[in-house]
Motif scaffolding. Structure first.
Motif, mmCIF file in Angstrom:
data_model
loop_
_atom_site.group_PDB
_atom_site.id
_atom_site.type_symbol
_atom_site.label_atom_id
_atom_site.label_comp_id
_atom_site.label_asym_id
_atom_site.label_seq_id
_atom_site.Cartn_x
_atom_site.Cartn_y
_atom_site.Cartn_z
ATOM 1 N N MET A 239 0.836 -1.217 0.000
ATOM 2 C CA MET A 239 0.000 0.000 0.000
ATOM 3 C C MET A 239 0.866 1.260 0.000
ATOM 4 O O MET A 239 0.589 2.226 -0.704
ATOM 5 C CB MET A 239 -0.872 0.052 1.268
ATOM 6 N N GLN A 240 1.937 1.243 0.812
ATOM 7 C CA GLN A 240 2.778 2.446 0.936
ATOM 8 C C GLN A 240 3.546 2.725 -0.350
ATOM 9 O O GLN A 240 3.656 3.872 -0.783
ATOM 10 C CB GLN A 240 3.740 2.271 2.127
ATOM 11 N N GLN A 241 4.043 1.668 -0.983
ATOM 12 C CA GLN A 241 4.780 1.883 -2.239
ATOM 13 C C GLN A 241 3.844 2.426 -3.308
ATOM 14 O O GLN A 241 4.222 3.281 -4.097
ATOM 15 C CB GLN A 241 5.468 0.579 -2.669
ATOM 16 N N GLU A 242 2.610 1.971 -3.287
ATOM 17 C CA GLU A 242 1.614 2.453 -4.246
ATOM 18 C C GLU A 242 1.309 3.945 -3.978
ATOM 19 O O GLU A 242 1.252 4.758 -4.900
ATOM 20 C CB GLU A 242 0.349 1.586 -4.100
ATOM 21 N N LEU A 243 1.172 4.297 -2.701
ATOM 22 C CA LEU A 243 0.861 5.689 -2.346
ATOM 23 C C LEU A 243 1.974 6.655 -2.771
ATOM 24 O O LEU A 243 1.731 7.830 -3.029
ATOM 25 C CB LEU A 243 0.634 5.818 -0.827
ATOM 26 N N VAL B 120 5.807 13.044 1.348
ATOM 27 C CA VAL B 120 6.608 12.960 2.565
ATOM 28 C C VAL B 120 5.997 11.814 3.349
ATOM 29 O O VAL B 120 4.799 11.835 3.645
ATOM 30 C CB VAL B 120 6.523 14.253 3.409
ATOM 31 N N MET B 121 6.795 10.783 3.628
ATOM 32 C CA MET B 121 6.268 9.621 4.332
ATOM 33 C C MET B 121 7.064 9.436 5.613
ATOM 34 O O MET B 121 8.287 9.503 5.588
ATOM 35 C CB MET B 121 6.421 8.392 3.413
ATOM 36 N N ASP B 122 6.371 9.247 6.724
ATOM 37 C CA ASP B 122 7.124 9.043 7.961
ATOM 38 C C ASP B 122 6.807 7.694 8.584
ATOM 39 O O ASP B 122 5.744 7.134 8.372
ATOM 40 C CB ASP B 122 6.917 10.197 8.955
ATOM 41 N N THR C 153 14.720 2.733 4.750
ATOM 42 C CA THR C 153 15.462 1.473 4.650
ATOM 43 C C THR C 153 14.755 0.434 3.782
ATOM 44 O O THR C 153 15.396 -0.304 3.045
ATOM 45 C CB THR C 153 15.691 0.861 6.058
ATOM 46 N N VAL C 154 13.421 0.365 3.864
ATOM 47 C CA VAL C 154 12.695 -0.724 3.202
ATOM 48 C C VAL C 154 11.665 -0.233 2.173
ATOM 49 O O VAL C 154 11.622 -0.724 1.050
ATOM 50 C CB VAL C 154 11.969 -1.605 4.263
ATOM 51 N N VAL C 155 10.847 0.745 2.562
ATOM 52 C CA VAL C 155 9.732 1.134 1.678
ATOM 53 C C VAL C 155 10.257 1.896 0.456
ATOM 54 O O VAL C 155 9.950 1.553 -0.676
ATOM 55 C CB VAL C 155 8.675 1.973 2.449
ATOM 56 N N PHE C 156 11.083 2.928 0.713
ATOM 57 C CA PHE C 156 11.680 3.693 -0.395
ATOM 58 C C PHE C 156 13.174 3.885 -0.171
ATOM 59 O O PHE C 156 13.627 4.989 0.142
ATOM 60 C CB PHE C 156 10.989 5.059 -0.545
ATOM 61 N N PRO C 157 13.961 2.797 -0.334
ATOM 62 C CA PRO C 157 15.404 2.971 -0.151
ATOM 63 C C PRO C 157 15.994 3.936 -1.190
ATOM 64 O O PRO C 157 17.098 4.431 -1.012
ATOM 65 C CB PRO C 157 15.974 1.556 -0.319
ATOM 66 N N HIS D 293 11.669 -8.212 11.142
ATOM 67 C CA HIS D 293 11.292 -7.634 9.846
ATOM 68 C C HIS D 293 11.281 -6.113 9.910
ATOM 69 O O HIS D 293 10.573 -5.531 10.738
ATOM 70 C CB HIS D 293 9.901 -8.129 9.431
ATOM 71 N N ALA D 294 12.023 -5.484 9.015
ATOM 72 C CA ALA D 294 12.040 -4.027 8.882
ATOM 73 C C ALA D 294 12.173 -3.294 10.218
ATOM 74 O O ALA D 294 11.329 -2.494 10.586
ATOM 75 C CB ALA D 294 10.773 -3.567 8.146
ATOM 76 N N PRO D 295 13.249 -3.563 10.958
ATOM 77 C CA PRO D 295 13.408 -2.879 12.256
ATOM 78 C C PRO D 295 13.690 -1.384 12.099
ATOM 79 O O PRO D 295 14.097 -0.937 11.019
ATOM 80 C CB PRO D 295 14.626 -3.580 12.866
ATOM 81 N N LEU D 296 13.442 -0.655 13.178
ATOM 82 C CA LEU D 296 13.774 0.770 13.218
ATOM 83 C C LEU D 296 15.294 0.890 13.122
ATOM 84 O O LEU D 296 16.018 0.372 13.981
ATOM 85 C CB LEU D 296 13.291 1.357 14.554
ATOM 86 N N LYS D 297 15.761 1.561 12.065
ATOM 87 C CA LYS D 297 17.211 1.631 11.830
ATOM 88 C C LYS D 297 17.495 2.835 10.945
ATOM 89 O O LYS D 297 16.715 3.135 10.048
ATOM 90 C CB LYS D 297 17.642 0.344 11.107
ATOM 91 N N LYS D 298 18.611 3.485 11.195
ATOM 92 C CA LYS D 298 18.970 4.634 10.366
ATOM 93 C C LYS D 298 19.639 4.116 9.087
ATOM 94 O O LYS D 298 20.571 3.316 9.148
ATOM 95 C CB LYS D 298 19.940 5.522 11.141
#
Ligand code: CDP
Length: 237
Positions: free
Chosen positions: A121-125, A132-134, A140-144, A199-204
């Motif tokens: 859904m997020q990649q489509e949006l 601006v996506m937060d 890291t994962v949705v829009f590297p 899966h997809a941990p919080l990471k800089k």
């Protein structure tokens, strides 16, 4: 210069990640307004799924058998209408901010079927860029490939204070508002679960620009992100 004016500004993706209550959503919303971009609050999407699980009465069952969540996310509809969040067509903008949702959201967000569904859904949006996506895993994962990646951090105590003020403003009598120490402990625990999950941990992301907002006000942090965004739109580095 001339060519750039002729071509016009290119629309970019701005990914803002960071721990709980670090000021991501306020910053993201304001930067989106300044840029004429769409703001997508992915935390609201995870909160909506969590609300759905709670309301279905299946939370305990999902805790015992996490794969049961799959049936609940299948066919789920999450939509944004201005500042409102619609879950299966119903306005849940207020309910998803309740602390009962906040307490369960990190668990629900750790489940693979939930992440897989929301990722699509997020990649489509963000497909047309100009967003601006937060969240926790946007850079890291949705829009590297996001042109601008920001990682917002702040002291846990400062973040708890901000969230406390926010909850108090919503409930002036203080019903259901945890005290500062409890809130800080809950926030620290949520960050721990978010950072340690498989899966997809919080990471800089290594390319993300880290901004510590502990001693910044909203205007200052918005100005910093906005400046970076304008440079990126213009093709700067
Ligand atoms: O506003 P706050 O920082 O408290 O949280 P949020 O952005 O609304 O996100 C709520 C929760 O959703 C986080 O603690 C994560 O567990 C989860 N989340 C996630 O896993 N991935 C995202 N991209 C966004 C949120």
């Amino acid at each position: 210069m001339q060519a750039r004016q002729l071509i016009g500004r290119k629309k970019i993706i701005i990914a803002i990640d960071g721990p709980a209550a670090s000021g991501k959503s306020t910053t993201a919303r304001k930067v989106a307004g300044l840029m004429g971009y769409t703001y997508i609050d992915t935390g609201a999407m995870y909160r909506s799924v969590t609300l759905k699980v709670i309301e279905s009465g299946m939370l305990d069952e999902v805790r015992r058998s996490p794969e049961k969540v799959e049936g609940l996310v299948k066919g789920i509809s999450i939509a944004f209408e201005g500042d409102r969040v619609l879950l299966d067509g119903r306005d849940v903008s207020g309910e998803i901010r309740d602390n009962r949702v906040a307490r369960e959201v990190s668990f629900i967000s750790s489940l693979k079927p939930v992440r897989d569904a929301l990722l699509v859904m997020q990649q489509e949006l963000g497909r047309g860029r100009g967003v601006v996506m937060d969240g926790r895993d946007i850079g890291t994962v949705v829009f590297p490939d996001a042109e601008l990646k920001i990682f917002l951090v702040a002291d846990a105590r400062e973040r708890a204070k901000r969230r406390h003020l926010e909850l108090q403003a919503k409930s002036p009598e203080g019903f259901g508002v945890p005290d500062l120490e409890t809130l800080e402990a809950e926030i620290v625990e949520r960050d721990r679960v978010d950072a340690l999950r498989e899966h997809a941990p919080l990471k800089k992301h290594p390319d993300a620009k880290e901004i510590d907002t502990s001693r910044l006000n909203i205007e200052e942090q918005v100005a910093m992100v906005h400046d970076f965004a304008v440079q990126m739109e213009e093709g700067g580095r």
